[in-house]
Write a protein that holds these residues in place. Structure first.
Motif: not given
Lengths: 452, 318
Positions: B53, B68-69, B71, B262-263, B270, B277-278, B281-282, B284-286
């Motif tokens: 999944y 994002l709204a 999700f 931190k890269g 990096n 990940y950055e 989750f940082r 938020l550009e999924f």
């Protein structure tokens, strides 16, 4: 046929499981979940920064419970760099784990844009205490919780980037203490003398400066302050890059030059390292959030210094005046909270005059209310600190010293952090770094629909 | 429902089950494959939920706009995210950084791991204690390891620079210098993962057949010849297995880099998973992050396939 049935049953089970995971939050009762009773207390959860979450849980919550014994508050601490994504995921998720969310100054637009925060001047008015004095807030910290005309959060921990200095090291170096009028030119002249051998063993054991230098979204706030104090903003009124010029390059170069007068290894300094160096008496100045003053000058458990040794003022002045940078922690109520009444009651108390008095005295937290700022400070040490704070509020308002008020603010800071780090480590010149940062920020804003 | 062998099933068809009261033809039986599927269902559901999944969801997100709204992914955007990712210099640079890290760290850990395993295989007092101590780095959380090493390598307060200072070296900017920062990440990763290679190698060495050595000895083979012509060829399958397992672990490394550097500085450490990940989750550009993750998955699968082929060829060669 039987095989198809089995497959269908398995698919249905999986589908039901997935659907169950995403079921919407139940409706909130008309009383906003109430304020609880002795028999049925109400529980709320707060997501906060780990730098002060424990203090809040151990001291602030018991103080709050003296007045509201039936609201049980759990405060969860999250590291600074994880807090924004975690809060974003929280606000956009189907159900609310947290009733109250905290955000740093520049995060509020991004958090508000999710639609997951309540407008505190409209959505929760029926639970607002009539005595809650909105007008008493200093406009500068209150503005940090506002976006597009709505008040999504209230200031719970006001802060400004200020200069803390060690008077003993200044005296040993024979240098006059800095004031709000000290310019960057004067500061660098003094810095040369502040790198010194204090015990006469022939080795340098004290340096001029400790501050953010590493790859971190807060690091560019230092050169942003230099930029702002020279009258230039990061973005202009049309949200176009305004730092891609000589002033921008000079501001970043100033930050890079500070490294020459910092302790060995300072290029990795984030939040804790400059604090430690200052508190151990290794650095004469520290550009840091003013709220660290108590831990750096008063609390014997965390510092070797005393209030008599530690001065505080604004950052060196540029052509437009002294430097400071707004960094207000604000808190809002999650729209999906099942207990908005209790959550808002908690927030009102924390940000009330009474709450500010307690946090100021117990933690050294800076107030956001004019009555607290103009009143009697909670302790003798706070007198010069509150003066610097008031000066700072004036300065940040005058020169708009804050990070961009955009939902993309954090993404902008990430770009600036990367380019600042390249300049710090010598992978790029200040000019190249500014140029690349300008291109990347422009590209980012363009991709988000801003006219560039 | 019952579990039964084919022989029993035949018997059951001839006579009714005692006390059941049902006729044999009307009794519901799943049979062996059915029973097997029944017992496997919980595991399959778990596997589908936990593995397939997320993979398919990531693929779906990588071809969509992520709202994002709400999700959730909305709107099919085709290859748009992939095109953007392939033009993203940060992503390409992070792939390069990951390559550098893998090319240096993996051989280093393999060589050190097997060398230490050989030393531990020799009888000497206290080797059991040392073997146990070797497990410590493996149980330290990567973020803690990164943080502790960051302190150890600090030029002002760190013990490494203090020690170097005693012989007139330093202070060295382990984390602040772009080249040394990569060396530091490799050092921390090697400290953490070499014991794992040691464990596998030690198990392989202990399992080597004694009679082959006796034969080599009676044939007059020297120690060196025994090592090169007996031990190493016999250990090739173990080495190959250890390498593949370490490769799969190393390729997803990001926690140590996150905690230690931190890269940075710049993008010098990096690694690609930290970048993803950055981004996800940082930033938020999924959509972009999912495209990157999919690309990395494909690259990893291709390289793993070739690694398996090479290891199989090596095993057959000896």
């Amino acid at each position: 046929m039987r095989r198809s049935l089995r497959l269908a049953a398995a698919a249905t089970a999986l589908g039901l499981t997935i659907t169950a995971c995403g079921s919407p939050a139940p409706e909130v009762s008309a009383d906003g979940g109430g304020l609880g009773t002795a028999e049925n207390p109400v529980s709320i959860r707060v997501i906060a920064n780990d730098a002060f979450a424990k203090q809040w849980q151990d001291q602030l919550v018991p103080e709050f419970n003296k007045k509201y014994p039936n609201i049980k508050v759990s405060v969860d601490g999250v590291p600074y760099n994880d807090q924004l994504p975690k809060t974003m995921l929280e606000l956009t998720g189907p159900t609310a784990t947290y009733d109250v969310v905290l955000g740093d100054d520049s995060w509020i637009p991004q958090l508000a844009k999710t639609g997951g925060l309540m407008d505190l001047k409209a959505d929760v008015t029926k639970w607002t205490d009539p005595g809650y004095d909105w007008a008493d807030f200093n406009p500068s910290p209150l503005a940090a919780g506002e976006w597009e005309g709505k008040q999504y959060a209230v200031p719970v921990r006001s802060n400004l980037l200020l200069m803390l200095y060690n008077k003993t090291l200044y005296k040993k170096a024979g240098v006059k203490e800095p004031t709000a009028e000290t310019t960057w030119e004067q500061y660098f002249k003094d810095a040369e003398k502040l790198v010194q051998d204090t015990d006469g063993d022939g080795k340098t054991d004290a340096w001029a400066i400790g501050t953010y230098f590493t790859k971190d979204p807060l690091t560019p706030t230092i050169w942003q302050t230099v930029l702002n104090s020279n009258g230039v903003a990061l973005l202009d009124d049309n949200l176009k890059v305004a730092f891609d010029n000589e002033t921008g390059v000079k501001a970043l170069q100033t930050h890079v030059d500070l490294l020459k007068y910092a302790p060995p290894g300072a290029s990795t300094y984030q939040f804790n390292e400059p604090l430690e160096a200052f508190r151990q008496g290794r650095t004469a100045t520290m550009f840091m959030w003013g709220s660290v003053y108590k831990g750096s000058a008063v609390d014997k458990a965390s510092t070797t210094l005393t209030p008599e040794e530690v001065g505080v003022t604004t950052l060196p002045a540029g052509s437009a005046g002294p430097g400071a940078h707004r960094g207000i922690w604000s808190a809002g109520v999650a729209k999906k909270s099942q207990h908005p009444a209790a959550a808002w009651t908690w927030l009102q108390w924390v940000t009330s005059k009474e709450g500010e008095k307690f946090t100021g005295s117990a933690f050294g937290t800076f107030p956001a209310r004019n009555s607290s700022l103009d009143g009697t400070p909670p302790a003798e040490w706070a007198v010069p600190v509150y003066k610097a704070l008031k000066d700072g509020y004036t300065v940040v308002d005058k020169n708009k010293m804050w990070r961009p008020r955009l939902p993309e603010s954090d993404a902008v800071q990430q770009i600036l952090a990367l380019q600042t780090s390249r300049a710090m480590s010598g992978q790029a010149t200040a000019e190249q770094a500014i140029d690349q940062a300008a291109k990347d920020v422009t590209e980012l804003l363009k991709s988000k629909g801003y006219q560039q | 429902m019952s579990v039964s062998t084919p022989a029993r099933r035949t018997g059951a068809a001839k006579a009714p089950v005692r006390g059941s009261g049902n006729t044999p033809g009307r009794r519901f039986r799943l049979g062996e494959p059915g029973t097997a599927w029944l017992f496997m269902t919980p595991a399959l559901v778990l596997l589908a939920g936990m593995l397939l999944y997320p993979i398919f969801y990531t693929l779906w997100v990588s071809f969509s706009d992520f709202d994002l709204a709400l999700f959730q992914p909305t709107g099919w955007v085709g290859w748009k995210n992939y095109e953007a990712v392939l033009k993203d210099p940060g992503f390409l640079e992070s792939l390069k950084v990951t390559g550098i890290y893998l090319v240096i760290a993996l051989p280093l850990q393999m060589i050190l791991g097997f060398a230490i395993a050989f030393l531990l295989n020799v009888e000497w007092r206290g080797r059991g204690v040392l073997r146990a101590l070797f497990l410590i780095p493996m149980v330290v959380a990567p973020v803690v390891a990164g943080g502790i090493w960051r302190m150890l390598l600090d030029p002002l307060w760190g013990v490494v620079n203090y020690t170097l200072g005693l012989v007139g070296v330093g202070p060295v900017e382990w984390i602040g210098d772009p080249t040394l920062a990569m060396a530091s990440v490799i050092l921390i990763d090697t400290w953490r993962w070499t014991p794992f290679v040691v464990l596998i190698a030690a198990a392989g060495i202990m399992a080597l057949p004694g009679d082959v050595y006796e034969a080599a000895k009676s044939d007059g083979a020297t120690r060196r010849q025994t090592m090169w012509h007996v031990t190493l060829p016999l250990l090739v399958p173990v080495m190959a297995a250890a390498f593949v397992v370490r490769w799969l672990g190393a390729v997803k490394m990001f926690d140590i880099a996150l905690a230690a550097t931190k890269g940075g500085p710049g993008n010098s450490t990096n690694v690609v998973n930290l970048y993803i990940y950055e981004k996800g989750f940082r930033g938020l550009e999924f959509g972009s992050a999912s495209s990157m993750a999919t690309l990395v998955l494909i690259i990893t699968m291709i390289l793993t396939y070739f690694l398996f082929r090479i290891s199989r060829r090596l095993e057959n060669r000896w």
